[in-house]
Design a protein around this motif. Structure first.
Motif, PDB file in Angstrom:
ATOM      1  N   GLU A   1      -1.491  12.035  -3.127  1.00 23.93           N
ATOM      2  CA  GLU A   1      -2.167  10.801  -2.740  1.00 23.93           C
ATOM      3  C   GLU A   1      -2.520  10.780  -1.251  1.00 23.93           C
ATOM      4  O   GLU A   1      -3.647  10.427  -0.865  1.00 23.93           O
ATOM      5  CB  GLU A   1      -1.294   9.595  -3.088  1.00 23.93           C
ATOM      6  CG  GLU A   1      -1.940   8.257  -2.759  1.00 23.93           C
ATOM      7  CD  GLU A   1      -1.047   7.093  -3.132  1.00 23.93           C
ATOM      8  OE1 GLU A   1      -0.572   6.398  -2.212  1.00 23.93           O
ATOM      9  OE2 GLU A   1      -0.821   6.886  -4.347  1.00 23.93           O
ATOM     10  N   LYS A   2      -1.590  11.160  -0.389  1.00 22.27           N
ATOM     11  CA  LYS A   2      -1.852  11.140   1.051  1.00 22.27           C
ATOM     12  C   LYS A   2      -2.957  12.121   1.423  1.00 22.27           C
ATOM     13  O   LYS A   2      -3.801  11.833   2.292  1.00 22.27           O
ATOM     14  CB  LYS A   2      -0.570  11.456   1.820  1.00 22.27           C
ATOM     15  CG  LYS A   2       0.503  10.383   1.715  1.00 22.27           C
ATOM     16  CD  LYS A   2       1.743  10.759   2.516  1.00 22.27           C
ATOM     17  CE  LYS A   2       2.812   9.681   2.409  1.00 22.27           C
ATOM     18  NZ  LYS A   2       4.049  10.035   3.159  1.00 22.27           N
TER      19      LYS A   2
ATOM     20  N   ILE B   1      -6.331  10.702   0.356  1.00 25.75           N
ATOM     21  CA  ILE B   1      -6.796   9.675   1.290  1.00 25.75           C
ATOM     22  C   ILE B   1      -7.370  10.322   2.549  1.00 25.75           C
ATOM     23  O   ILE B   1      -8.406   9.895   3.070  1.00 25.75           O
ATOM     24  CB  ILE B   1      -5.641   8.715   1.632  1.00 25.75           C
ATOM     25  CG1 ILE B   1      -5.274   7.874   0.398  1.00 25.75           C
ATOM     26  CG2 ILE B   1      -6.028   7.805   2.794  1.00 25.75           C
ATOM     27  CD1 ILE B   1      -4.019   7.040   0.583  1.00 25.75           C
TER      28      ILE B   1
ATOM     29  N   ILE C   1      -9.993   2.820  -5.177  1.00 22.07           N
ATOM     30  CA  ILE C   1      -8.562   2.712  -4.883  1.00 22.07           C
ATOM     31  C   ILE C   1      -8.209   3.468  -3.604  1.00 22.07           C
ATOM     32  O   ILE C   1      -7.445   2.978  -2.763  1.00 22.07           O
ATOM     33  CB  ILE C   1      -7.727   3.228  -6.067  1.00 22.07           C
ATOM     34  CG1 ILE C   1      -7.940   2.335  -7.297  1.00 22.07           C
ATOM     35  CG2 ILE C   1      -6.252   3.286  -5.702  1.00 22.07           C
ATOM     36  CD1 ILE C   1      -7.491   0.897  -7.115  1.00 22.07           C
TER      37      ILE C   1
ATOM     38  N   LEU D   1      -6.465   2.021  -0.225  1.00 26.04           N
ATOM     39  CA  LEU D   1      -5.205   2.582   0.257  1.00 26.04           C
ATOM     40  C   LEU D   1      -5.315   3.158   1.668  1.00 26.04           C
ATOM     41  O   LEU D   1      -4.308   3.317   2.349  1.00 26.04           O
ATOM     42  CB  LEU D   1      -4.724   3.674  -0.699  1.00 26.04           C
ATOM     43  CG  LEU D   1      -4.185   3.224  -2.061  1.00 26.04           C
ATOM     44  CD1 LEU D   1      -3.977   4.434  -2.959  1.00 26.04           C
ATOM     45  CD2 LEU D   1      -2.887   2.448  -1.906  1.00 26.04           C
ATOM     46  N   SER D   2      -6.514   3.483   2.086  1.00 25.08           N
ATOM     47  CA  SER D   2      -6.680   4.131   3.380  1.00 25.08           C
ATOM     48  C   SER D   2      -6.409   3.160   4.523  1.00 25.08           C
ATOM     49  O   SER D   2      -6.425   1.936   4.355  1.00 25.08           O
ATOM     50  CB  SER D   2      -8.103   4.689   3.513  1.00 25.08           C
ATOM     51  OG  SER D   2      -9.026   3.638   3.706  1.00 25.08           O
TER      52      SER D   2
ATOM     53  N   ARG E   1      -7.031  -6.908  -4.041  1.00 24.60           N
ATOM     54  CA  ARG E   1      -6.768  -5.529  -3.642  1.00 24.60           C
ATOM     55  C   ARG E   1      -5.311  -5.152  -3.921  1.00 24.60           C
ATOM     56  O   ARG E   1      -5.019  -4.039  -4.354  1.00 24.60           O
ATOM     57  CB  ARG E   1      -7.113  -5.337  -2.163  1.00 24.60           C
ATOM     58  CG  ARG E   1      -8.602  -5.486  -1.879  1.00 24.60           C
ATOM     59  CD  ARG E   1      -8.960  -5.040  -0.484  1.00 24.60           C
ATOM     60  NE  ARG E   1      -8.431  -5.940   0.532  1.00 24.60           N
ATOM     61  CZ  ARG E   1      -9.044  -7.045   0.947  1.00 24.60           C
ATOM     62  NH1 ARG E   1     -10.190  -7.404   0.417  1.00 24.60           N
ATOM     63  NH2 ARG E   1      -8.504  -7.802   1.901  1.00 24.60           N
ATOM     64  N   SER E   2      -4.393  -6.083  -3.680  1.00 21.88           N
ATOM     65  CA  SER E   2      -2.976  -5.830  -3.968  1.00 21.88           C
ATOM     66  C   SER E   2      -2.753  -5.599  -5.455  1.00 21.88           C
ATOM     67  O   SER E   2      -1.992  -4.707  -5.854  1.00 21.88           O
ATOM     68  CB  SER E   2      -2.138  -7.013  -3.485  1.00 21.88           C
ATOM     69  OG  SER E   2      -0.774  -6.858  -3.841  1.00 21.88           O
TER      70      SER E   2
ATOM     71  N   ILE F   1      -3.992  -2.098  -6.487  1.00 20.67           N
ATOM     72  CA  ILE F   1      -3.064  -1.046  -6.065  1.00 20.67           C
ATOM     73  C   ILE F   1      -1.846  -1.004  -6.981  1.00 20.67           C
ATOM     74  O   ILE F   1      -1.357   0.068  -7.345  1.00 20.67           O
ATOM     75  CB  ILE F   1      -2.658  -1.253  -4.600  1.00 20.67           C
ATOM     76  CG1 ILE F   1      -3.857  -0.981  -3.687  1.00 20.67           C
ATOM     77  CG2 ILE F   1      -1.498  -0.341  -4.217  1.00 20.67           C
ATOM     78  CD1 ILE F   1      -3.607  -1.324  -2.232  1.00 20.67           C
TER      79      ILE F   1
ATOM     80  N   TYR G   1      -2.787   0.644 -10.178  1.00 17.10           N
ATOM     81  CA  TYR G   1      -2.941   2.083  -9.925  1.00 17.10           C
ATOM     82  C   TYR G   1      -1.579   2.771  -9.880  1.00 17.10           C
ATOM     83  O   TYR G   1      -1.383   3.822 -10.490  1.00 17.10           O
ATOM     84  CB  TYR G   1      -3.696   2.290  -8.622  1.00 17.10           C
ATOM     85  CG  TYR G   1      -3.606   3.694  -8.069  1.00 17.10           C
ATOM     86  CD1 TYR G   1      -4.339   4.738  -8.624  1.00 17.10           C
ATOM     87  CD2 TYR G   1      -2.766   3.983  -6.985  1.00 17.10           C
ATOM     88  CE1 TYR G   1      -4.257   6.020  -8.114  1.00 17.10           C
ATOM     89  CE2 TYR G   1      -2.679   5.259  -6.470  1.00 17.10           C
ATOM     90  CZ  TYR G   1      -3.426   6.274  -7.040  1.00 17.10           C
ATOM     91  OH  TYR G   1      -3.324   7.549  -6.533  1.00 17.10           O
ATOM     92  N   HIS G   2      -0.629   2.195  -9.165  1.00 22.30           N
ATOM     93  CA  HIS G   2       0.696   2.800  -9.052  1.00 22.30           C
ATOM     94  C   HIS G   2       1.442   2.780 -10.381  1.00 22.30           C
ATOM     95  O   HIS G   2       2.233   3.689 -10.672  1.00 22.30           O
ATOM     96  CB  HIS G   2       1.506   2.098  -7.962  1.00 22.30           C
ATOM     97  CG  HIS G   2       1.101   2.477  -6.585  1.00 22.30           C
ATOM     98  ND1 HIS G   2       1.213   1.633  -5.494  1.00 22.30           N
ATOM     99  CD2 HIS G   2       0.559   3.632  -6.100  1.00 22.30           C
ATOM    100  CE1 HIS G   2       0.774   2.248  -4.410  1.00 22.30           C
ATOM    101  NE2 HIS G   2       0.376   3.457  -4.752  1.00 22.30           N
TER     102      HIS G   2
END
Length: 259
Positions: free
Chosen positions: A144-145, A148, A193, A197-198, A242-243, A246, A249-250
């Motif tokens: 994921e990191k 991004i 997403i 997240l970025s 947005r929360s 996320i 997604y998680h």
């Protein structure tokens, strides 16, 4: 130069027993003078962090033990997309569709598997766990990191996919059309997403920009994807929206362990 073409990433591998069966199957097509355009096999997520495995098969979606066409394909679940790991194209199909991959760019496997699909007429599903997809390394491209940090490349690949196939004009079969819309929806959702997240100050402009690109390219396709469940869910307005996106997604990340 081969009749068929298979991609294997540098840190992945093929199961030996399944690979022998795959090669024998392809040779059988050639000897019978009936080479199929696309061979599909299962793939396995090999999770290095907890030494677990998750098999992605197409049982119930693709007919087994015979050659078939797109008209006979069932409905794919979100976890059953045809990825690079599961496909083996007849090399001439790749030439006919003129697929081109941008250099020095990650995530081009999406272009590789998506763009040739309208050129495919005949398919065979071999129900063996062939491809072993090594996943969980911190510096891996699907971490994921890392995704991004390479978000611009993800967006570039998605724009190329939008430009490469015009739906429905280039896709003559309805079931294939529906599948390709679903695949492109997945790509748009990932872009949305990742943008959220970025840490980029322009993350909302970045997200809205890719949707604007799709709308400018094909407004009907934009409406079809944007107003679907994933399209709406990944573009919910405001901090709460947005929360929520996320969190969903998680949840999917934990369920399917895709990165």
């Amino acid at each position: 130069s081969g009749l068929y073409y298979k991609v294997v990433d540098s840190d992945d591998w093929l199961d030996v027993k399944a690979a022998k069966k795959m090669v024998a199957t392809l040779r059988g097509f050639v000897s019978n003078d009936s080479p199929v355009d696309l061979l599909v096999c299962n793939y396995v997520y090999e999770h290095v962090e907890d030494d677990t495995r998750n098999i992605v098969s197409y049982v119930g979606v693709l007919p087994e033990n015979r050659i078939f066409t797109w008209d006979e394909v069932g409905s794919f679940r979100p976890s059953q997309n045809l990825l690079m790991h599961s496909v083996i194209y007849r090399t001439q199909i790749l030439r006919d569709c003129k697929v081109e991959l941008p250099k020095h760019t990650f995530y081009v496997d999406n272009i590789f598997v998506y763009v040739p699909l309208p050129c495919v007429e005949t398919i065979y599903y071999l129900n063996v766990d062939l491809y072993r997809y090594y996943i969980g390394r911190e510096d891996q491209s699907v971490n994921e990191k890392v995704m991004i940090s390479r978000i611009d490349q993800q967006f570039r690949v998605t724009r190329i996919m939008i430009d490469s196939v015009k739906i429905p004009e280039d896709v003559p079969i309805k079931r294939l059309e529906n599948y390709m819309v679903s695949y492109l929806t997945m790509m748009m959702t990932i872009c949305s997403i990742l943008a959220i997240l970025s840490d980029r100050e322009d993350k909302l402009e970045l997200r809205d920009g890719i949707w604007g690109y799709l709308k400018a390219s094909d407004e009907k396709l934009y409406r079809r994807i944007r107003h679907g469940f994933l399209g709406m869910g990944s573009t919910l307005p405001g901090p709460l929206g947005r929360s929520t996106a996320i969190k969903v997604y998680h949840l999917a990340q934990r369920l399917y362990k895709f990165n």
